[in-house]
Design a protein around this motif. Structure first.
Motif: not given
Ligand SMILES: Nc1ncnc2c1ncn2[C@@H]1O[C@H](COP(=O)(O)OP(=O)(O)OP(=O)(O)O)[C@@H](O)[C@H]1O
Ligand SMILES: [Mg+2]
Lengths: 253, 218
Positions: A105-106, A108-109, A141, A143-145, A148, A154
């Motif tokens: 996820t964002v 975690e990145n 955003q 929690e998103k990947y 998405q 990004q």
């Protein structure tokens, strides 16, 4: 910020001296001398294949050089691999293709490197990550990947991810070239914010509006050489070198 | 006189499936451990490791599995371990699977875009963190379909262990055939059992491949 000789030398963020880079037979960087002061913003431009990416990738040793010395934040990189690891923590990089980790996820990145490299706690890493996601204006955003998100979002995540390491220097390699035109400004605005906070920045870009607004110096490269360096005002209005004039003529329309 | 081919004979053959499955499982587990080591060695920055892994792969891909079985079987005997078809088959198939899985997984590791490594380096991540958190999880996703495909090959490959006397499905078929002399019936049954083991796996592999193609097309 006006760059004077003394704040450049004693206290340089980056110093490249006599740097030579070959890819096999191909001479990609030719005796590069460049000193970047702390807090200075440098824009690098030049035709495709002129060595812009190679130049900034040498600073965090994504490319190794065959000759010359590179000193970053007072540490000589070319002196050994230990120094390379040390420097990479303090030099953030933003790529044309974002290079986010697609399986995370964002959030975690943004948390991975601070936890693994700096050894900060999970809670603290998350707090930092959320702060920077707020700063690049995409806190919702988290929690998103990556897949998405839009390209502009990004790239802002990529900037936040780099900032979470609390870097002293930020490198940008054509950060807006892969974006749809309507998303270019949201990324440039983020970079302008960052510049106004005093970050040392080296930016490869053809966004000349950004260069005029933010750059302390603009560097023009061609065929592996630094052909011309100048403050944006004089660089754009009165380029000295014929090759610079040709290039500026080409990109202005 | 020959024995007749009755329910007992069928049962004997069906029960031998467990040995085929067990041998496949052991070889696959061993091959997975060996394969990850070989794959990592193949993409290692250390040159001798790369060459060693390459030589290993070339040897095991360039010689028949049956020869590998013979060499391990008779080799173990020479080194005083004694004749043990089960151990020999497990070792030979493990080495064989290590080479093939190593090569498959090397390809998967290299299929992860180089930008992922560059981003990891740029963030200061070391080798271990880059591999375990960035590269291998992405490579694993790509590897599922070809790995299942190889598992099918491996299950069929275990039939060669019959030649060194390990009683698995094929060997059980031979034993029953020697007693009943009904080769067509016996080996049709044996083939059908292999098919029942392998066909669903093949389907699954193809399904995963399709899903992966859709996922990467985005
Ligand atoms: N890994 C490599 N191997 C061989 N040649 C390379 C490699 N990377 C770059 N080059 C060559 O070095 C030269 C400079 O490349 P570089 O990527 O620095 O150019 P650039 O100015 O960033 O161009 P662009 O605007 O297209 O990004 C090019 O001619 C390129 O072909
Ligand atoms: Mg480039």
């Amino acid at each position: 910020m006006v760059v004077t000789a003394q704040n450049i030398d004693g206290n340089a963020a980056v110093k490249m001296a006599g740097v030579e880079k070959w890819y096999g037979e191909f001479h990609a960087l030719k005796s590069i001398d460049l000193t970047v002061a702390r807090g200075e913003k440098i824009v690098v431009c030049g035709p495709s294949g002129s060595g812009k990416s190679t130049l900034i990738r040498c600073i965090n040793q994504l490319e190794t050089v065959q000759d010359g010395t590179i000193t970053v934040d007072g540490i000589e990189l070319t002196a050994g691999p230990k120094n390379v690891e040390k420097i990479r923590r303090d030099v953030g990089m933003v790529f044309q293709q974002f290079n986010l980790f697609p399986h995370m996820t964002v959030l975690e990145n943004c948390m991975l490197a601070p936890i693994k490299v700096r050894g900060v706690s999970k809670d603290e890493a998350e707090k930092t990550a959320r702060t920077y996601l707020e700063r690049v204006r995409i806190p919702e955003q988290a929690e998103k990947y990556p897949a998405q998100l839009s390209g502009g979002q990004q790239q802002r995540v990529a900037i936040a991810r780099a900032l979470c390491m609390n870097p002293k220097i930020m490198l940008f390699d054509e950060p807006t070239s892969a974006l749809d035109p309507e998303m270019v400004n949201e990324v440039l605005d983020t970079m302008i914010d960052l510049a106004s906070e005093g970050m040392t920045m080296l930016v490869v870009t053809h966004e000349m509006g950004f260069a005029r607004k933010v750059a302390d110096r603009v560097i023009f490269m061609d065929k592996g050489e630094i052909v011309e360096v100048g403050e944006p005002e004089s660089f754009f209005s009165n380029p000295q070198n014929e090759r610079t004039r040709t290039f500026l003529g080409q990109i202005s329309h | 006189m020959f024995r007749t081919f009755g329910p007992n004979e069928v049962w004997y053959i069906v029960m031998a499936v467990q040995w085929t499955l067990l041998l496949s499982a052991v070889a696959f587990a061993g091959g997975a451990a060996g394969g990850i080591a070989i794959a990592l060695a193949r993409v290692s920055p250390i040159r001798p490791l790369r060459y060693f892994a390459l030589a290993f792969i070339r040897v095991f891909q360039g010689t028949p599995l049956l020869m590998q079985l013979f060499l391990v079987f008779f080799g173990l005997n020479i080194f005083g371990v004694g004749i043990n078809p089960w151990v020999a088959a497990a070792i030979a198939l493990t080495l064989h699977a290590s080479a093939y899985l190593g090569e498959i997984w090397r390809g998967c590791i290299e299929a992860v875009p180089s930008g992922q490594s560059e981003a990891s380096w740029a963030l200061g991540l070391g080798y271990r963190d880059r591999m375990s958190h960035i590269i291998l999880p992405q490579a694993a996703k790509i590897s599922v379909a070809p790995t299942v495909g190889f598992l099918v090959q491996l299950i069929k490959g275990t039939s060669l262990a019959s030649i060194i006397g390990f009683v698995e499905l094929t060997r059980a078929g031979q034993i029953i055939n020697n007693a009943t002399f009904q080769p067509l019936t016996v080996f049709s049954l044996v083939a059908a059992l292999y098919f029942i083991l392998c066909w669903p796996l093949s389907l699954w592999a193809r399904h995963l491949e399709g899903r992966f193609a859709i996922a990467t097309a985005r």
